[in-house]
Design an enzyme around this catalytic site. Sequence first.
Site, short mmCIF file in Angstrom:
data_model
loop_
_atom_site.label_atom_id
_atom_site.label_comp_id
_atom_site.label_asym_id
_atom_site.label_seq_id
_atom_site.Cartn_x
_atom_site.Cartn_y
_atom_site.Cartn_z
N CYS A 15 0.99 -1.46 0.16
CA CYS A 15 -0.23 0.23 -0.06
C CYS A 15 1.20 1.59 0.00
CB CYS A 15 -0.59 0.18 1.29
SG CYS A 15 -0.30 0.19 2.84
N ASN A 18 2.35 1.50 3.91
CA ASN A 18 2.93 0.20 5.05
C ASN A 18 2.75 0.44 6.16
OD1 ASN A 18 5.16 -1.68 5.49
ND2 ASN A 18 3.91 -2.69 5.01
N CYS A 20 -1.35 0.46 7.21
CA CYS A 20 -3.15 -0.13 7.29
C CYS A 20 -3.38 -0.72 6.79
CB CYS A 20 -3.59 1.59 7.41
SG CYS A 20 -3.62 2.80 7.84
N ARG A 21 -3.40 -0.79 5.47
CA ARG A 21 -3.54 -1.92 4.91
C ARG A 21 -2.74 -3.09 4.30
NH1 ARG A 21 -5.39 1.94 -0.66
NH2 ARG A 21 -3.34 2.77 0.26
N SER A 22 -1.93 -3.08 3.90
CA SER A 22 -0.60 -3.66 3.81
C SER A 22 0.16 -4.50 5.12
CB SER A 22 0.85 -4.21 3.02
OG SER A 22 1.09 -2.50 3.64
N ASP A 135 -8.37 3.11 1.66
CA ASP A 135 -6.79 4.00 2.59
C ASP A 135 -8.08 3.74 3.79
OD1 ASP A 135 -4.81 4.31 4.01
OD2 ASP A 135 -4.34 5.85 1.85
#
Length: 165
Positions: A15, A18, A20-22, A135
């Site tokens: 993302c 690095n 939140c999402r990934s 995001d």
Amino acid sequence: MLMKACTPSSVLLVCLGNICRSPTAEEVFRQQAAIAGLSIKVDSAGTSDWHVGSAPDARSQRHAKSHGYKINKLVARQVSANDFRDFDLILAMDSQNLADLQAIKDSITESEDNLATLALFSEEDPTYCGSDVPDPYKGDNDDFEEVIERIESSAQAWIESWKAC
């Protein structure tokens, strides 16, 4: 269980920052692959250097933990050219990060056959059909919950596609 030829030996989830999402996707993917009996190296990174060395966002940690995923020990890092050599598959959380990854890949002088395959994280998911994982950084609790729901669905879709090979 033997890994099928189409199952990658390594996957990198990417993302922007690095945090939140990934990192959430890294742990979800790791757990789902283990449950499926697949031995896959899983890691995560960001296309930006904004949060290098930081732990995942506290909200991501809290929401992940409430779903049984511990991401508090993960540390943000930035994607490097070596990631394209070290991973078989690099999955981007959204189309902008996919474009950024493609630009990095295009700048590498080695043969493309030796470099990772790029795809959107939701590409195999019949529910989300290649749409961006939004995001949640500037969002609220519902946004973080939506991210976990999408990540669980798309990770499972990839694993199911490999089991079907």
